[in-house]
Design a protein around this motif. Sequence first.
Motif, PDB file in Angstrom:
ATOM      1  N   SER A 158       0.808  -1.238   0.083  1.00  0.00           N
ATOM      2  CA  SER A 158      -0.142  -0.080  -0.055  1.00  0.00           C
ATOM      3  C   SER A 158       0.930   1.105  -0.036  1.00  0.00           C
ATOM      4  O   SER A 158       0.463   2.248  -0.623  1.00  0.00           O
ATOM      5  N   ALA A 159       1.868   1.123   0.721  1.00  0.00           N
ATOM      6  CA  ALA A 159       2.925   2.389   0.742  1.00  0.00           C
ATOM      7  C   ALA A 159       3.571   2.574  -0.429  1.00  0.00           C
ATOM      8  O   ALA A 159       4.025   3.956  -0.635  1.00  0.00           O
ATOM      9  N   CYS A 160       3.666   1.717  -1.562  1.00  0.00           N
ATOM     10  CA  CYS A 160       4.174   1.861  -2.516  1.00  0.00           C
ATOM     11  C   CYS A 160       3.670   3.143  -3.352  1.00  0.00           C
ATOM     12  O   CYS A 160       4.306   3.977  -3.865  1.00  0.00           O
ATOM     13  N   HIS A 161       2.290   3.203  -3.277  1.00  0.00           N
ATOM     14  CA  HIS A 161       1.606   4.202  -3.821  1.00  0.00           C
ATOM     15  C   HIS A 161       1.542   5.384  -3.150  1.00  0.00           C
ATOM     16  O   HIS A 161       1.022   6.561  -3.856  1.00  0.00           O
ATOM     17  N   ILE A 162       2.239   5.664  -2.155  1.00  0.00           N
ATOM     18  CA  ILE A 162       2.478   7.038  -1.597  1.00  0.00           C
ATOM     19  C   ILE A 162       4.057   7.343  -1.511  1.00  0.00           C
ATOM     20  O   ILE A 162       4.159   8.275  -0.809  1.00  0.00           O
ATOM     21  N   SER A 163       4.547   6.562  -2.412  1.00  0.00           N
ATOM     22  CA  SER A 163       6.294   6.858  -2.432  1.00  0.00           C
ATOM     23  C   SER A 163       6.431   8.463  -2.706  1.00  0.00           C
ATOM     24  O   SER A 163       7.530   8.719  -2.224  1.00  0.00           O
ATOM     25  N   GLU A 164       5.632   8.924  -3.448  1.00  0.00           N
ATOM     26  CA  GLU A 164       5.953  10.251  -3.838  1.00  0.00           C
ATOM     27  C   GLU A 164       5.639  11.218  -2.762  1.00  0.00           C
ATOM     28  O   GLU A 164       6.000  12.563  -2.931  1.00  0.00           O
ATOM     29  N   GLU A 165       5.405  10.733  -1.719  1.00  0.00           N
ATOM     30  CA  GLU A 165       4.828  11.561  -0.629  1.00  0.00           C
ATOM     31  C   GLU A 165       5.838  11.363   0.665  1.00  0.00           C
ATOM     32  O   GLU A 165       5.549  11.970   1.961  1.00  0.00           O
ATOM     33  N   VAL A 166       6.720  10.291   0.653  1.00  0.00           N
ATOM     34  CA  VAL A 166       7.337   9.965   1.777  1.00  0.00           C
ATOM     35  C   VAL A 166       9.127  10.538   1.350  1.00  0.00           C
ATOM     36  O   VAL A 166       9.494  10.393   0.461  1.00  0.00           O
TER      37      VAL A 166
END
Length: 546
Positions: free
Chosen positions: A284-292
């Motif tokens: 799931s966190a892969c899809h917020i990679s650009e926010e991490v």
Amino acid sequence: MSSLQDPAVQFDYADDKNAFARGTGDGVQPVDVGNNVLESVDSIYGDTAQDMRDMLRLGKKQEFERNFSFTATLGFISIYMATWEFVLVSLAAGLVNGGFAGLFWTFLGTVLCYSSIVASLAEMESMAPTSGGQYHWVSEFAPPRYQRFLSYSTGWMSTLGWLSSVASSVFVCSTLIQSLVEIGDDSFVFPRWQYTLLSLAFLVVTIFFNTWGAKSLPMIEKVSLVGHILCFFVTIVPLWVMCPKNSAKDVFTTFVDNGGWGNVGTACLVSQVSVLYCNLGSDSACHISEEVADAGRNVPRAMWWSFILNVGLGIVMLITMLFCIGSLDDALDAEIPYIQLFINTGSSALAYVLTIILLILIFSGNITALATTSREVFAFSRDHGLPFSRWLSKMEKSRNIPFNAVYTTAFWSGVLCLINFASATAFNIIISLTLLALLSTYMLSIGCVCLKRIKGQPLPPARWSLGRYGLAINLFAFCYSAFAIVFSCFPSSLPVSTGDANWAPAVWAAVIILSFVTYLVHGRKHFTAPVSFVEGHRTGGLQKTD
């Protein structure tokens, strides 16, 4: 050698220091990136320099604010996985196939095998930390001849799988509301229309947290992580203290086959599907990679350690449930097994409290599910993979959130919820698509990396690497994904009638056909394969990771 002043390299700077891009117009144009540019990026961006270097290599515009730390990302994944919570809410259904001992040993074997998938996905995330996730990895790592079609199909499969996940998550919250009512009145049953309206109400609240409340999302995830761990002990202690206990022999050595399979081994293999559902979501966190912040390192670390944390809590909760739920016959006869477990404490008040805890924690996971799906929709639309892509990939500048993607995700999830009006069976078939769809994207992306390793072809460097064990782990993960997909197509018991058949494979096949048709109609002309923007594929700058 290029430099920041070189007209061949163009950058966008917005008010936020992380608003970085290369390219012009709506798309991102491939450019040659030299060492001088990367050194300048280091000096300008400091702590987020590696993220900027990754975005340069991937050829993507930095539009999100990188406000997720490692802890927030760990919470983001952990509360979506919610393994110990779903052990209580959904895993008891697996008691039909294998009984107490069968479910326990199947859980251990399944999470051990599934860990290879998590590790493989985490390494690919470190190689290419982008919100596209699996469809980007397939595009970058698949054989050139098949990259475009396989990437497009993976994007559709991932999108529909995550949409089903959002619908199933809010539906679980609705079932928890009924459970609260049934503690006081076990004869009460919600009609389907009330279930559906409750699901839509939870979905509306979830939208708020992902739009106007999005700035607080990292803090919400941190609080959710604390609640996830503390409430585990709040739940487990009274169960051990107050419930009568089954014997260790019953829990660890007594296997049964109540599903009509003819042997315990097959029964246990069928029950692994329930175990997988409880442990799904590390990606799931892969899809917020650009926010991490420092995504290439922090996201794969969070993926792995959240899996370890959740599996550990899940095993302890499973043992607790098996010891404290009462006899196997009572558990199988109970309409809601976890309510049976809570009532075994002898306190209805405690049963209410523990159910409310489950409701709050699982609802927190709904927030993560909608965030994950909307970012996947945004990323896929950014590469023109969906109809109305220009509108779906539009970013709300004041909040750095893709509002249109969030609202569209919620709308289609709501449509899936409305199916429950017509048929609960049809709705359950749709939401069971989550497991098949996501497992197929795992299998495709891992298979592409396997193939490159077998051929000795270079891979991007990974700061979270499997090293020399990469090929062996990838091969096992690929084979296990295929194995799990096969058993996900089995019915829960025999004999099978039209009403209790597993129709999910038919829906899955329909999705595959749909992706093929949409590729011919839309994707072939409009879809921009992510690999066409990846700098290393033009300059030959890729390096081997093992």
